[in-house]
Every structure is written in structure tokens, then in C-alpha cells.
Design a protein around this motif. Sequence first.
Motif, PDB file in Angstrom:
ATOM      1  N   VAL A   1      -9.034  43.575  18.336  1.00 26.15           N
ATOM      2  CA  VAL A   1      -7.786  42.807  18.300  1.00 26.15           C
ATOM      3  C   VAL A   1      -6.618  43.790  18.386  1.00 26.15           C
ATOM      4  N   ALA A   2      -5.440  43.250  18.777  1.00 26.09           N
ATOM      5  CA  ALA A   2      -4.266  44.131  18.924  1.00 26.09           C
ATOM      6  C   ALA A   2      -3.820  44.635  17.561  1.00 26.09           C
ATOM      7  N   LYS A   3      -3.248  45.847  17.539  1.00 26.60           N
ATOM      8  CA  LYS A   3      -2.710  46.431  16.298  1.00 26.60           C
ATOM      9  C   LYS A   3      -1.533  45.596  15.801  1.00 26.60           C
ATOM     10  N   ILE A   4      -1.338  45.565  14.515  1.00 30.56           N
ATOM     11  CA  ILE A   4      -0.203  44.819  13.943  1.00 30.56           C
ATOM     12  C   ILE A   4       1.082  45.624  14.142  1.00 30.56           C
ATOM     13  N   GLY A   5       2.087  44.990  14.765  1.00 30.45           N
ATOM     14  CA  GLY A   5       3.369  45.678  14.973  1.00 30.45           C
ATOM     15  C   GLY A   5       4.408  45.212  13.964  1.00 30.45           C
ATOM     16  N   ARG A   6       5.675  45.237  14.387  1.00 32.03           N
ATOM     17  CA  ARG A   6       6.787  44.810  13.512  1.00 32.03           C
ATOM     18  C   ARG A   6       7.457  43.577  14.112  1.00 32.03           C
ATOM     19  N   LEU A   7       8.071  42.763  13.260  1.00 33.27           N
ATOM     20  CA  LEU A   7       8.788  41.586  13.762  1.00 33.27           C
ATOM     21  C   LEU A   7      10.078  42.007  14.449  1.00 33.27           C
ATOM     22  N   LYS A   8      10.327  41.428  15.626  1.00 32.32           N
ATOM     23  CA  LYS A   8      11.567  41.735  16.374  1.00 32.32           C
ATOM     24  C   LYS A   8      12.157  40.426  16.885  1.00 32.32           C
ATOM     25  N   PHE A   9      13.476  40.365  16.971  1.00 35.66           N
ATOM     26  CA  PHE A   9      14.131  39.180  17.537  1.00 35.66           C
ATOM     27  C   PHE A   9      14.205  39.330  19.048  1.00 35.66           C
ATOM     28  N   SER A  10      14.061  38.187  19.770  1.00 35.01           N
ATOM     29  CA  SER A  10      14.049  38.301  21.226  1.00 35.01           C
ATOM     30  C   SER A  10      15.449  38.284  21.823  1.00 35.01           C
ATOM     31  N   LYS A  11      16.457  37.739  21.105  1.00 37.49           N
ATOM     32  CA  LYS A  11      17.830  37.831  21.620  1.00 37.49           C
ATOM     33  C   LYS A  11      18.815  37.775  20.453  1.00 37.49           C
ATOM     34  N   ASN A  12      20.049  38.138  20.730  1.00 36.52           N
ATOM     35  CA  ASN A  12      21.041  38.216  19.650  1.00 36.52           C
ATOM     36  C   ASN A  12      21.590  36.831  19.299  1.00 36.52           C
ATOM     37  N   ILE A  13      22.356  36.781  18.217  1.00 34.71           N
ATOM     38  CA  ILE A  13      22.935  35.520  17.727  1.00 34.71           C
ATOM     39  C   ILE A  13      24.431  35.738  17.543  1.00 34.71           C
ATOM     40  N   ASP A  14      25.220  34.701  17.850  1.00 35.68           N
ATOM     41  CA  ASP A  14      26.665  34.781  17.632  1.00 35.68           C
ATOM     42  C   ASP A  14      26.937  34.432  16.166  1.00 35.68           C
ATOM     43  N   PHE A  15      27.278  35.447  15.357  1.00 35.46           N
ATOM     44  CA  PHE A  15      27.394  35.230  13.913  1.00 35.46           C
ATOM     45  C   PHE A  15      28.477  34.198  13.575  1.00 35.46           C
ATOM     46  N   SER A  16      29.587  34.215  14.340  1.00 39.06           N
ATOM     47  CA  SER A  16      30.678  33.291  13.996  1.00 39.06           C
ATOM     48  C   SER A  16      30.233  31.829  14.195  1.00 39.06           C
ATOM     49  N   GLU A  17      29.413  31.576  15.241  1.00 36.51           N
ATOM     50  CA  GLU A  17      28.879  30.209  15.460  1.00 36.51           C
ATOM     51  C   GLU A  17      27.907  29.842  14.349  1.00 36.51           C
ATOM     52  N   LEU A  18      27.062  30.800  13.985  1.00 31.49           N
ATOM     53  CA  LEU A  18      26.058  30.543  12.948  1.00 31.49           C
ATOM     54  C   LEU A  18      26.736  30.190  11.625  1.00 31.49           C
ATOM     55  N   LYS A  19      27.789  30.928  11.332  1.00 33.60           N
ATOM     56  CA  LYS A  19      28.488  30.722  10.048  1.00 33.60           C
ATOM     57  C   LYS A  19      29.081  29.311   9.968  1.00 33.60           C
ATOM     58  N   LYS A  20      29.616  28.829  11.101  1.00 30.97           N
ATOM     59  CA  LYS A  20      30.245  27.499  11.106  1.00 30.97           C
ATOM     60  C   LYS A  20      29.234  26.413  10.760  1.00 30.97           C
ATOM     61  N   ARG A  21      27.996  26.571  11.295  1.00 34.32           N
ATOM     62  CA  ARG A  21      27.037  25.455  11.160  1.00 34.32           C
ATOM     63  C   ARG A  21      25.888  25.769  10.197  1.00 34.32           C
ATOM     64  N   PHE A  22      26.010  26.863   9.432  1.00 37.95           N
ATOM     65  CA  PHE A  22      24.872  27.282   8.604  1.00 37.95           C
ATOM     66  C   PHE A  22      24.586  26.290   7.486  1.00 37.95           C
ATOM     67  N   GLU A  23      23.318  25.975   7.295  1.00 38.98           N
ATOM     68  CA  GLU A  23      22.926  25.290   6.061  1.00 38.98           C
ATOM     69  C   GLU A  23      21.538  25.781   5.643  1.00 38.98           C
ATOM     70  N   GLU A  24      21.305  25.743   4.329  1.00 40.24           N
ATOM     71  CA  GLU A  24      20.003  26.177   3.812  1.00 40.24           C
ATOM     72  C   GLU A  24      18.920  25.277   4.389  1.00 40.24           C
ATOM     73  N   LYS A  25      17.767  25.865   4.766  1.00 35.18           N
ATOM     74  CA  LYS A  25      16.691  25.047   5.356  1.00 35.18           C
ATOM     75  C   LYS A  25      15.337  25.568   4.900  1.00 35.18           C
TER      76      LYS A  25
END
Length: 391
Positions: A292-316
Motif C-alpha cells: 500500500v502507499a506510504k502515509i503522507g501529510r494532509l494538504k489543501f488542494s486550493k486556497n480560501i478567501d479568508f474575508s469571504e469565509l469570515k462573513k459566512r462562518f458558522e460552527e459545524k
Amino acid sequence: MPNFHTKTYNQPTLPTKFGETQFQFVATSSRGEVLVMSKCSGEDFLLKVNKNKNGYLIKGDKITRPSQVAVLQRALMDFRDASNAEATLSNIESKKIKSLEISPYLKKMDYFADEFQTDKEILIEVGFGSGRHLLHQAKKHPDKLVIGLEIHKPSIEQVLKQCELQNITNILAVDYDARVFLEFLDSNSVRSIFVHFPVPWDKKPHRRVISERFINEAKRVLKVGGTLELRTDSDNYFEYSFSEFVKQPKVELHVNKNKDLEISSKYEDRWKRQEKDIYDITMVAHENSENVAKIGRLKFSKNIDFSELKKRFEEKILRGDDFFAHIEEIYEIDDTSGFVRVSFGGAQKNEHNYIHITKESISYLPDNVLATKDNLNAHKLIEETLYGICD
Ligand SMILES: C[S@@+](CC[C@H](N)C(=O)[O-])C[C@H]1O[C@@H](n2cnc3c(N)ncnc32)[C@H](O)[C@@H]1O
């Protein structure tokens, strides 16, 4: 853990270096929790400022804790001095707070993800406790590598001390959940896995080491002829485990009752004094497994616009089949950057991290989250949700 109380403090202008610590920026949550990004002795971590009715409690953040407590003590002393705080009820100068001794035989999971290789035959003991059986195996088989998995730190310290005193050099001790550890090993690489007197968890069976998933991983990592050995004093655990073993489509199983081994563990001595029955189930592996493949590290596939995230953020809280992700809280550094605090993983092991978002990048903090099966599934849920909020 080191911390201090103060009635007042003056937030220094950041970034700044004071003493041995660089204080880089501050992030604040909607609930007023303050995190201070700090760097000391080459380690990045957060200090946390909690307001309470008497003033402020300033301590290290649990999620990003540096590897040595002394580093956190140093950073807290530097923060106290940089912010003109008057520390009351403080233990940051205490010499009593001890770090786990650094030993070449204590390995972190990063080592198993990045470096581990051996030509030696591998034996694994799950939950070695006082370590009698582990030390016995290491002395009996000096040509083999004995990996001991344990989540109880004092037991690990005790075994490392014994390795030093008895000059035993073929043990690696690992402070990690045995239910996930096997994912890190190559297929067909292990001679024996010992699970002796595991906690029966009668009321919380999902915490048991023996499970269908564990048996499958054991079959994958065992060499042909290799064995998984369960030894238990619990009738319940024996019956449960036997029913899990016989579910397997093709296995060789051996069952013994009250068989003596060459060495008796602390638990075993206690049960023998009480004249309890002791059961063994040994599963012998018969088939070669695919790599089986070796275990790597978690990576994000694309960036996020923090200002947009902040406007609509809610705990989930998000749930998959046997994994979850909790998107807990957002912290603002400035209009375009901040942290999201998350916890995630499977029934077996949970991770607690921040996601550090800037205009240019997105990464976990600490940034070495291992891509185990449960983590990877939960990470995909987090990505989908955060990207969904910002699209
Ligand atoms: C009942 S004690 C038995 C210790 C030892 N095997 C003996 O026979 O004396 C069970 C041990 O398993 C450890 N343990 C429990 N769950 C574990 C897990 N998921 N991964 C690694 N160790 C675990 C506990 O900390 C404890 O030391």
C-alpha cells in the motif's frame, strides 16, 4: 502546564523579538479569545490569553504545544516581560515541570511516516504497560526489532529507563494509538503482534483494540506464517474477539486456556493470584498482501478567501460513515488572514488543529497532520465545506 495570571498586560506591537522568543502576530476569535503566534528554539506555537474576572490567564495553546515544556516556559517568561505583565500565581519559572526525556528509542509518528526502514524482523507489542513482556522479547531476540505501542506516558518512561539500564538497543517505543499504528507499516513486514491483556472496554466496545479493521490491518502487515496473539483474562473480551476472528473468510486460529508463557506480566500475576482463567487466541497469517502507499501529510488542494469565509462562518459538525469533522471557531489576524480551529478523525483517534489561511497559502498548524484513512476522509469533508462556504 506552565501558565501565569496577571491583572493587566500591554499587548506589545508585533512582530517583535523579546528575549529568545519572536512574537509574530495576534489572532482573535469572535468570543474574544486571543492567540499569539510565537517562535522559540526553532518551534512555532501559540500562546493563549484568556480573559477572566480577575484579569488574564496566559498559557500555552494545547494544540500547538512545543515538544519541550522548557521552550513554553521560556516563551511565557518572554511574553510576560514584553507585555509588562505582573505575573501572579505563576509556575513559569518552576524547575519541577518536566519534559518527557528525549531518548533515541522513543519515536514519533513522523519518523514512521518519513524515515522508518529496517532489515530486521519486526515484533510489535500493543499496550506494553509495565513492559515485562516487551523487555523479555527484546532480550530474547537481539536480532529482531521490537516496537512497543503505549498511550500511557509513565509506562513509556519506565521502559525507556529499563532499556538504558539494561543496555537494550532493539526496542522502539511509540506513544500512539495501536488501532491506527499498523497503517504506517509495509505489507508482509511483521513476524508477530502481541496484544496482551488489552483493556476490555465492556461499556465502550468501540474503544477495543481488537476489531475487524485491526485484524484486517494485522493480516496485511504480517508475513506469511506471522502471528497476531491476543491474551486476555476477560471471558467477554475473549468471546467478542473470537467472534471477530472467525468472521474472517480464511484464517488459521489456535485457542488455548491457561497456557503458561515464558514471562508473566504484572496483570497476569494479579489474575493468577485470583485464579482467573486466561485465554489466548493466535491467528496465523497465510497469504501475502498487496503493498500500500506510504502515509503522507494532509494538504489543501486550493486556497480560501479568508474575508469571504469570515462573513459566512458558522460552527459545524460533519459526519461520515465512521469519521467526523468539527469546524469549531474562526480567529482573525487581519482582513485577509486568520485561523480556523478544527477537530477531526475517526472513532479511534482525533486530531486537533488550526487551519492557517493567508492571501497566499493555506495549511494546517501544526502542519504535519498524517494522512491516515480517517484523517484523509475527514479532511475531504473539511475541504468541501470550506470551499462550499466561499464559492
Ligand atoms: C490492562 S493494561 C495491560 C498491560 C500489559 N500488556 C500487561 O499485560 O501487563 C493495557 C495497556 O494498554 C494500553 N492501551 C490501551 N489502549 C491502547 C491503544 N489503543 N494503543 C496503545 N496502548 C493502549 C494502556 O495504556 C495499558 O497500559
